[in-house]
Design a protein around this motif. Structure first.
Motif, mmCIF file in Angstrom:
data_model
loop_
_atom_site.group_PDB
_atom_site.id
_atom_site.type_symbol
_atom_site.label_atom_id
_atom_site.label_comp_id
_atom_site.label_asym_id
_atom_site.label_seq_id
_atom_site.Cartn_x
_atom_site.Cartn_y
_atom_site.Cartn_z
ATOM 1 N N GLY A 273 2.756 -69.117 114.345
ATOM 2 C CA GLY A 273 4.046 -69.784 114.458
ATOM 3 C C GLY A 273 5.143 -69.094 113.676
ATOM 4 O O GLY A 273 6.206 -68.751 114.220
ATOM 5 N N ILE A 274 4.903 -68.877 112.400
ATOM 6 C CA ILE A 274 5.911 -68.240 111.552
ATOM 7 C C ILE A 274 6.100 -66.780 111.948
ATOM 8 O O ILE A 274 7.216 -66.273 112.014
ATOM 9 C CB ILE A 274 5.512 -68.350 110.067
ATOM 10 C CG1 ILE A 274 5.497 -69.823 109.639
ATOM 11 C CG2 ILE A 274 6.466 -67.552 109.189
ATOM 12 C CD1 ILE A 274 4.934 -70.055 108.242
ATOM 13 N N GLY A 275 4.975 -66.104 112.237
ATOM 14 C CA GLY A 275 5.039 -64.683 112.572
ATOM 15 C C GLY A 275 5.847 -64.394 113.822
ATOM 16 O O GLY A 275 6.658 -63.459 113.862
ATOM 17 N N VAL A 276 5.648 -65.198 114.864
ATOM 18 C CA VAL A 276 6.404 -65.016 116.112
ATOM 19 C C VAL A 276 7.901 -65.142 115.855
ATOM 20 O O VAL A 276 8.704 -64.330 116.325
ATOM 21 C CB VAL A 276 5.953 -66.045 117.174
ATOM 22 C CG1 VAL A 276 6.959 -66.127 118.321
ATOM 23 C CG2 VAL A 276 4.577 -65.683 117.720
ATOM 24 N N LEU A 277 8.286 -66.160 115.090
ATOM 25 C CA LEU A 277 9.707 -66.396 114.823
ATOM 26 C C LEU A 277 10.312 -65.294 113.960
ATOM 27 O O LEU A 277 11.410 -64.800 114.249
ATOM 28 C CB LEU A 277 9.881 -67.758 114.153
ATOM 29 C CG LEU A 277 9.594 -68.955 115.076
ATOM 30 C CD1 LEU A 277 9.421 -70.230 114.263
ATOM 31 C CD2 LEU A 277 10.706 -69.122 116.107
ATOM 32 N N LEU A 278 9.595 -64.888 112.920
ATOM 33 C CA LEU A 278 10.107 -63.817 112.065
ATOM 34 C C LEU A 278 10.267 -62.519 112.856
ATOM 35 O O LEU A 278 11.244 -61.784 112.670
ATOM 36 C CB LEU A 278 9.171 -63.590 110.878
ATOM 37 C CG LEU A 278 9.136 -64.688 109.818
ATOM 38 C CD1 LEU A 278 8.085 -64.357 108.767
ATOM 39 C CD2 LEU A 278 10.492 -64.880 109.165
ATOM 40 N N TYR A 279 9.326 -62.249 113.733
ATOM 41 C CA TYR A 279 9.409 -61.035 114.556
ATOM 42 C C TYR A 279 10.658 -61.062 115.438
ATOM 43 O O TYR A 279 11.260 -60.017 115.726
ATOM 44 C CB TYR A 279 8.162 -60.904 115.421
ATOM 45 C CG TYR A 279 8.145 -59.661 116.270
ATOM 46 C CD1 TYR A 279 7.918 -58.411 115.688
ATOM 47 C CD2 TYR A 279 8.377 -59.726 117.634
ATOM 48 C CE1 TYR A 279 7.918 -57.263 116.466
ATOM 49 C CE2 TYR A 279 8.382 -58.583 118.420
ATOM 50 C CZ TYR A 279 8.150 -57.351 117.829
ATOM 51 O OH TYR A 279 8.158 -56.209 118.594
ATOM 52 N N LYS A 280 11.060 -62.267 115.830
ATOM 53 C CA LYS A 280 12.259 -62.422 116.669
ATOM 54 C C LYS A 280 13.541 -62.475 115.843
ATOM 55 O O LYS A 280 14.628 -62.640 116.393
ATOM 56 C CB LYS A 280 12.148 -63.695 117.510
ATOM 57 C CG LYS A 280 11.070 -63.634 118.577
ATOM 58 C CD LYS A 280 11.072 -64.898 119.425
ATOM 59 C CE LYS A 280 10.062 -64.782 120.570
ATOM 60 N NZ LYS A 280 10.118 -65.956 121.469
ATOM 61 N N GLY A 281 13.412 -62.348 114.527
ATOM 62 C CA GLY A 281 14.590 -62.362 113.675
ATOM 63 C C GLY A 281 15.033 -63.748 113.267
ATOM 64 O O GLY A 281 16.137 -63.941 112.752
ATOM 65 N N ILE A 282 14.169 -64.750 113.465
ATOM 66 C CA ILE A 282 14.498 -66.134 113.138
ATOM 67 C C ILE A 282 13.760 -66.547 111.870
ATOM 68 O O ILE A 282 12.550 -66.376 111.775
ATOM 69 C CB ILE A 282 14.098 -67.074 114.297
ATOM 70 C CG1 ILE A 282 14.883 -66.726 115.561
ATOM 71 C CG2 ILE A 282 14.322 -68.539 113.918
ATOM 72 C CD1 ILE A 282 14.392 -67.444 116.809
ATOM 73 N N GLY A 283 14.486 -67.094 110.907
ATOM 74 C CA GLY A 283 13.844 -67.598 109.695
ATOM 75 C C GLY A 283 14.297 -66.897 108.438
ATOM 76 O O GLY A 283 14.491 -65.675 108.427
ATOM 77 N N ASP A 284 14.467 -67.679 107.366
ATOM 78 C CA ASP A 284 14.995 -67.144 106.113
ATOM 79 C C ASP A 284 14.118 -67.444 104.903
ATOM 80 O O ASP A 284 14.247 -66.802 103.871
ATOM 81 C CB ASP A 284 16.388 -67.727 105.871
ATOM 82 C CG ASP A 284 17.328 -67.427 107.026
ATOM 83 O OD1 ASP A 284 17.859 -66.308 107.070
ATOM 84 O OD2 ASP A 284 17.505 -68.295 107.904
ATOM 85 N N THR A 285 13.243 -68.433 105.021
ATOM 86 C CA THR A 285 12.299 -68.764 103.964
ATOM 87 C C THR A 285 11.099 -69.428 104.622
ATOM 88 O O THR A 285 11.241 -70.021 105.702
ATOM 89 C CB THR A 285 12.936 -69.686 102.900
ATOM 90 O OG1 THR A 285 12.013 -69.893 101.828
ATOM 91 C CG2 THR A 285 13.338 -71.029 103.477
ATOM 92 N N ILE A 286 9.907 -69.305 104.017
ATOM 93 C CA ILE A 286 8.705 -69.824 104.674
ATOM 94 C C ILE A 286 7.840 -70.610 103.696
ATOM 95 O O ILE A 286 7.864 -70.363 102.497
ATOM 96 C CB ILE A 286 7.862 -68.695 105.308
ATOM 97 C CG1 ILE A 286 7.229 -67.812 104.218
ATOM 98 C CG2 ILE A 286 8.697 -67.860 106.265
ATOM 99 C CD1 ILE A 286 6.208 -66.805 104.754
ATOM 100 N N ARG A 287 7.104 -71.568 104.264
ATOM 101 C CA ARG A 287 6.051 -72.226 103.504
ATOM 102 C C ARG A 287 4.831 -72.372 104.404
ATOM 103 O O ARG A 287 4.907 -72.932 105.495
ATOM 104 C CB ARG A 287 6.480 -73.603 103.012
ATOM 105 C CG ARG A 287 5.428 -74.225 102.044
ATOM 106 C CD ARG A 287 4.953 -75.566 102.507
ATOM 107 N NE ARG A 287 3.843 -76.064 101.672
ATOM 108 C CZ ARG A 287 3.608 -77.348 101.457
ATOM 109 N NH1 ARG A 287 4.400 -78.263 101.976
ATOM 110 N NH2 ARG A 287 2.557 -77.716 100.758
ATOM 111 N N VAL A 288 3.709 -71.855 103.974
ATOM 112 C CA VAL A 288 2.440 -72.018 104.672
ATOM 113 C C VAL A 288 1.769 -73.271 104.116
ATOM 114 O O VAL A 288 1.447 -73.323 102.933
ATOM 115 C CB VAL A 288 1.532 -70.789 104.473
ATOM 116 C CG1 VAL A 288 0.177 -71.020 105.108
ATOM 117 C CG2 VAL A 288 2.199 -69.538 105.030
#
Length: 365
Positions: free
Chosen positions: A222-237
């Motif tokens: 989930g997070i990886g797909v979005l980050l690859y698309k340039g979406i997202g600024d901070t993450i929490r697993v």
């Protein structure tokens, strides 16, 4: 050192304590304590441990006025931004802001009406504290559930945008948004949608993702797909277990996308019939002994002396096993042969020497 993504959406830059979320700021890794916040000693100890493993921002649950008051002491004893998580009582958000929280997180499905939000915003403006709108599929407003029939991506986005509009009406724009679902595809769709509609920084995560392995898979997808698309600024697993594991997985996730250079990048083969050494045990020992190293370094632990150095050619340093022996190599070139019984200690010593050499080079520059 952090690596900038190509095609990253440039969002609004929001200050959280001594760090930033959004804009050109590096992607941060967050976690949340699982101690009782009012148990100040245990909470501080856990946060300091999370700091050691690279946590950038920490969140604590504020469930009563005792835990809100505890933020004063906690804040004085940690080194990373402190976020207060508020679910129901808006007064706790106000108290948390007064007691030193660097950011407040509220859930639109639980926090209450406009007047309550208005009171929170007044205090946030006074102290210069940002707000995270934390939409969660498990606590969506009843009217939105009735409208959409389920916590769909559209329902989650509408919940977030309602709160955004309310905050903007109150002339408040220091906003971070999260739209979390336990369903990975719903989470991806929701973030893609909201990213097209607003320019506020996005906090990515799959909520209630489960124990370590399940959460690692769900979050990485989930997070990886979005980050690859340039979406997202901070993450929490989100992991059911030790929050240290959340930080470890989060950092590895960013490293896998070349979004963060941090600590040891361990390259090791899965082993096969050609392996005549106890590679699994050796890899485990090396990983544990290198945990405290924060400088980026590629270390390879390979099971085959024939192909190992070549397969791990880009590693800074590594070992490849043979018949009860290992060859030590640097950048694919064999340096010497080491007995299996000594290889862990030798490798650790060589890594320390290599890091010292790099530090000396930097000093001379």
């Amino acid at each position: 050192m952090n690596v900038e993504r190509m095609n990253k959406k440039l969002t609004k830059k929001v200050r959280v304590g001594n760090t930033f979320i959004g804009g050109d700021a590096p992607i941060t890794v967050q976690s949340m304590t699982n101690t009782k916040t009012e148990d100040v000693k245990s909470t501080i100890e856990q946060i300091l441990k999370l700091e050691e493993y690279g946590c950038d921002i920490i969140r604590v649950a504020v469930t009563n006025f005792e835990s809100a008051s505890a933020l004063k002491i906690i804040k004085k004893n940690i080194h990373i931004p402190l976020v207060a998580d508020i679910q129901f009582d808006y007064r706790l958000a106000i108290e948390s802001a007064k007691n030193g929280a660097d950011k407040i997180r509220i859930n639109p499905g639980n926090i209450g009406d406009k007047e309550k939000v208005k009171e929170v915003v007044k205090v946030l403006k006074y102290y210069g504290i940002p707000l995270r709108i934390g939409v969660n599929s498990g606590s969506l407003q009843k009217e939105l559930l009735a409208k959409y029939g389920a916590p769909t991506a559209d329902a989650l986005v509408e919940s977030a945008l309602r709160e955004v509009r309310l905050l903007e009406e109150l002339d408040f724009t220091d906003i971070v948004i999260s739209i979390k679902s336990s369903d990975v595809l719903t989470m991806i769709k929701a973030y893609e949608s909201v990213s097209q509609k607003v320019d506020y920084p996005l906090h990515l995560g799959v909520t209630e993702a489960g124990p370590l392995i399940k959460s690692t898979v769900k979050s990485s997808v989930g997070i990886g797909v979005l980050l690859y698309k340039g979406i997202g600024d901070t993450i929490r697993v989100s992991i059911t277990g030790d929050p240290v594991e959340e930080v470890k997985v989060g950092i590895e996730l960013l490293k896998s996308l070349n979004l963060k250079k941090y600590g040891i990048n361990l390259i090791s083969c899965p082993t096969c019939a050609r392996c005549n050494v106890d590679l699994i045990s050796i890899a485990d020992k090396v990983e544990r002994r290198l945990t405290s190293i924060k400088e980026p370094l590629n270390v390879a632990i390979m099971g085959c002396a024939v192909n190992g150095p070549g397969e791990a050619r880009e590693a800074d340093i590594g070992i490849a096993g043979g018949n009860k022996n290992f060859v030590l190599f640097k950048k694919g070139k064999i340096e010497k042969t080491v007995a299996e019984s000594e290889v862990v200690d030798v490798l650790i010593d060589e890594i320390k020497k290599l890091l010292d050499e790099k530090k000396n080079i930097v000093k001379r520059q």
